[in-house]
Design an enzyme around this catalytic site. Structure first.
Site, PDB file in Angstrom:
ATOM      1  N   TYR A  22       6.027   0.505 -16.074  1.00 33.84           N
ATOM      2  CA  TYR A  22       6.017  -0.669 -15.204  1.00 33.84           C
ATOM      3  C   TYR A  22       7.067  -1.719 -15.552  1.00 33.84           C
ATOM      4  O   TYR A  22       7.169  -2.737 -14.867  1.00 33.84           O
ATOM      5  CB  TYR A  22       4.617  -1.295 -15.206  1.00 33.84           C
ATOM      6  N   HIS A  99       4.329   0.218  -4.428  1.00 33.73           N
ATOM      7  CA  HIS A  99       3.977   0.610  -5.801  1.00 33.73           C
ATOM      8  C   HIS A  99       5.230   0.533  -6.650  1.00 33.73           C
ATOM      9  O   HIS A  99       6.296   1.019  -6.240  1.00 33.73           O
ATOM     10  CB  HIS A  99       3.397   2.031  -5.842  1.00 33.73           C
TER      11      HIS A  99
HETATM   12  C1  DQA Z   1       0.567   1.183  -9.139  1.00 33.53           C
HETATM   13  C2  DQA Z   1       0.262   2.683  -9.207  1.00 33.53           C
HETATM   14  C3  DQA Z   1      -1.232   2.914  -9.291  1.00 33.53           C
HETATM   15  O1  DQA Z   1      -1.507   4.299  -9.344  1.00 33.53           O
HETATM   16  C4  DQA Z   1      -1.776   2.265 -10.544  1.00 33.53           C
HETATM   17  O2  DQA Z   1      -3.171   2.438 -10.607  1.00 33.53           O
HETATM   18  C5  DQA Z   1      -1.407   0.846 -10.651  1.00 33.53           C
HETATM   19  C6  DQA Z   1      -0.041   0.442 -10.307  1.00 33.53           C
HETATM   20  C7  DQA Z   1       2.094   0.906  -9.144  1.00 33.53           C
HETATM   21  O3  DQA Z   1       2.470  -0.217  -8.826  1.00 33.53           O
HETATM   22  O4  DQA Z   1       2.888   1.791  -9.480  1.00 33.53           O
HETATM   23  O5  DQA Z   1      -2.182   0.004 -11.102  1.00 33.53           O
HETATM   24  O6  DQA Z   1       0.043   0.670  -7.935  1.00 33.53           O
END
Ligand code: DQA
Length: 144
Positions: A22, A99
């Site tokens: 992330y 995402h």
């Molecule tokens: C997310 C991807 C989801 O699978 C995960 O549970 C998240 C973050 C992303 O931003 O890549 O919390 O939404």
């Protein structure tokens, strides 16, 4: 034009949370980024984050008649929440799903999204830039 950015569970942990997936920037950084993208594009951006499904649903319901677009990253609820999908359908505000990571290239359970059954655009794997694309898409659509 007003856009509501909704970030779901664990996105308050950005910067600390699995930085290899992330990144190292925080939710505050993301919020500031979204406001400045909105400002440049001509939209007022508000942002909310919640770890609670019901609160996310309340935010979506409260957006009715107040926002012209929604950008949502529902975190893990993406893959589980019929109720968030139903709330989005109920308010019928143009919505883009975002995402940070490429959910199609991760675990099997991340491949399905309830939100995608309503969202008119889905942007994955582009980090913060995905939010910029989402905001710009909604502004362009509003102007047309
Ligand atoms: C997310 C991807 C989801 O699978 C995960 O549970 C998240 C973050 C992303 O931003 O890549 O919390 O939404």
């Amino acid at each position: 034009m007003k856009i509501l950015v909704i970030n779901g569970p664990n996105l308050n942990m950005l910067g600390k949370r699995e930085p290899e997936i992330y990144g190292v920037k925080t939710l505050d950084d993301l919020d500031r980024f979204c406001y400045s993208v909105g400002k440049k594009a001509g939209a007022k951006v508000d942002s909310v984050q919640s770890n609670h499904e019901g609160e996310i649903i309340d935010e979506i319901q409260n957006a009715l008649a107040r926002y012209d677009g929604i950008v949502i990253n529902a975190g893990g609820y993406t893959h589980t929440s019929v109720s968030i999908l139903d709330a989005l359908k109920a308010v019928a505000i143009p919505t883009v799903e975002v995402h940070l990571s490429d959910v199609k290239e991760r675990e099997e359970f991340r491949k399905f999204s309830y939100i995608s059954l309503y969202a008119e655009k889905v942007i994955i794997g582009k980090g913060f830039e995905g939010y910029a694309e989402a905001i710009e898409y909604l502004v362009d659509k509003y102007k047309k």
